[in-house]
Design a protein around this motif. Structure first.
Motif, short mmCIF file in Angstrom:
data_model
loop_
_atom_site.label_atom_id
_atom_site.label_comp_id
_atom_site.label_asym_id
_atom_site.label_seq_id
_atom_site.Cartn_x
_atom_site.Cartn_y
_atom_site.Cartn_z
N VAL A 184 0.85 -1.20 0.00
CA VAL A 184 0.00 0.00 0.00
C VAL A 184 0.88 1.25 0.00
N ALA A 185 0.32 2.34 -0.50
CA ALA A 185 0.94 3.66 -0.35
C ALA A 185 0.48 4.23 0.99
N PRO A 186 1.38 4.48 1.92
CA PRO A 186 0.94 4.93 3.26
C PRO A 186 0.10 6.19 3.22
N GLU A 187 0.38 7.10 2.26
CA GLU A 187 -0.38 8.34 2.17
C GLU A 187 -1.88 8.09 2.01
N PRO A 227 1.30 -10.22 5.74
CA PRO A 227 2.45 -9.32 5.61
C PRO A 227 2.11 -8.14 4.69
N PHE A 228 2.61 -6.96 5.04
CA PHE A 228 2.40 -5.75 4.25
C PHE A 228 3.74 -5.07 3.95
N PHE A 229 3.85 -4.53 2.74
CA PHE A 229 4.94 -3.65 2.35
C PHE A 229 4.33 -2.27 2.12
N CYS A 230 5.12 -1.22 2.31
CA CYS A 230 4.67 0.13 2.00
C CYS A 230 5.51 0.73 0.88
N VAL A 260 4.81 8.85 8.56
CA VAL A 260 4.99 7.54 7.92
C VAL A 260 5.54 6.54 8.93
N LYS A 261 6.53 6.96 9.72
CA LYS A 261 7.09 6.05 10.73
C LYS A 261 6.02 5.58 11.71
N SER A 262 5.18 6.50 12.15
CA SER A 262 4.11 6.13 13.09
C SER A 262 3.18 5.10 12.47
N PHE A 263 2.86 5.29 11.18
CA PHE A 263 2.00 4.34 10.47
C PHE A 263 2.68 2.97 10.36
N LEU A 264 3.95 2.97 10.00
CA LEU A 264 4.68 1.70 9.89
C LEU A 264 4.77 0.99 11.23
N ILE A 315 8.96 -2.99 5.64
CA ILE A 315 9.40 -2.69 4.28
C ILE A 315 8.82 -1.36 3.82
N TYR A 316 9.70 -0.40 3.50
CA TYR A 316 9.26 0.89 3.02
C TYR A 316 10.11 1.29 1.81
N SER A 317 9.45 1.58 0.71
CA SER A 317 10.14 1.97 -0.52
C SER A 317 9.57 3.29 -1.04
#
Length: 289
Positions: A39-42, A63-66, A87-91, A98-100
């Motif tokens: 997902v896109a965190p935004e 499992p989720f990747f962002c 973004v960090k709080s969301f992760l 995983i954040y890209s």
């Protein structure tokens, strides 16, 4: 801060980009073939109510990747530290490691709704690498950078291939290798996609993207994520597995989204290619030993 090349736990192998309209269906039943979501965190950070509850349920079960959209790592504007902290709080909340993000920018005097190419220069390499390290320090996670599709290269002093590798090396970060973007750029800028693929650093590859695109003209492709993956891109994916080994691979489909059973046709094709590549690697190891 964590170094760009680190040992990581075993990751799920085939995933799908999650869209809001998929929530209800996948909360009831997620096909086993879909091993992770991206997902896109935004698009999800401020989501509440029914959608927020459904999303939280899925993150607890799968499992989720962002994959971010608006970090704007190459922007001339000052890094939006408050956004990175959000973004960090969301992760952290959803326990996503995983954040890209894209090797591009989308802001300057204001926010643009497109990904703009960063000039391929040594100055830009140093600038982007410094910002990547700043983001890593805040996120407390390795930064994963995606090669992007682009349609012009203003001020270029090096090739796309040289620029991508230089940023990865200077920032000591990981790579999200987008197979479709390689193919699209190879048509639009007339280079050999297999040579570009071979030049990517195996040790930095964290995962892959594959998607469809739009053929505007014989010599112009538009990266849309709105169509089926075409055969040359499938062939490039197979070559990637042979060159770099099997990595987690995500199917992107942002619009014109068909029913799940249709998406599973492409998901299962990824599984098939991964199994074949792994079998071939084991066979070669057996012969060499």
């Amino acid at each position: 801060m964590q170094s760009g090349i680190t040992s990581t736990p075993t990751l799920p192998q085939v995933g799908l980009g999650l869209r809001r309209e998929m929530l209800a269906e996948f909360c009831l039943n997620t096909p086993n073939e879909i091993e992770f979501f991206e997902v896109a965190p935004e698009n999800w950070m401020t989501l509440g109510g029914k959608y927020g509850r459904q999303f939280a349920k899925l993150t607890e079960q799968h499992p989720f990747f962002c994959h971010g959209l608006s970090l704007s790592i190459g922007s001339p504007a000052v890094l939006d530290v408050n956004f990175v902290k959000s973004v960090k709080s969301f992760l952290d909340l959803h326990q996503i490691d995983i954040y890209s993000e894209h090797l591009s920018y989308c802001s300057g005097q204001g926010h643009m709704y497109d990904l703009m190419p960063i000039p391929f220069t040594q100055e830009a390499v140093m600038y982007v690498a410094k910002r990547i390290k700043q983001v890593e320090d805040i996120l407390e996670r390795p930064f994963i950078l995606e090669n992007v599709s682009f349609y012009a290269a203003p001020g270029a002093q090096m090739s796309e291939q040289e620029f991508v590798n230089a940023v990865l090396c200077e920032a000591d970060c990981q790579l999200l290798l987008d197979i479709n973007n390689i193919y699209v750029n190879s048509i639009n800028h007339q280079y050999d996609p297999y040579a570009f693929l071979a030049a990517m650093p195996t040790a930095r590859i964290q995962y892959l993207h594959i998607a469809g695109h739009y053929e505007e003209a014989v010599d112009l492709r538009i990266d849309t994520h709105g169509a089926d993956v075409i055969e040359p891109v499938w062939q490039l994916l197979q070559a990637c597995y042979q060159l770099h080994g099997v990595h987690p691979t995500l199917l992107e489909r942002d619009f014109n989204i068909p029913k799940t059973e249709v998406l599973l046709t492409e998901i299962n094709r990824i599984h098939q290619y991964q199994r074949s590549a792994k079998h071939e690697q084991l066979t070669l190891q057996s012969v060499s030993s």
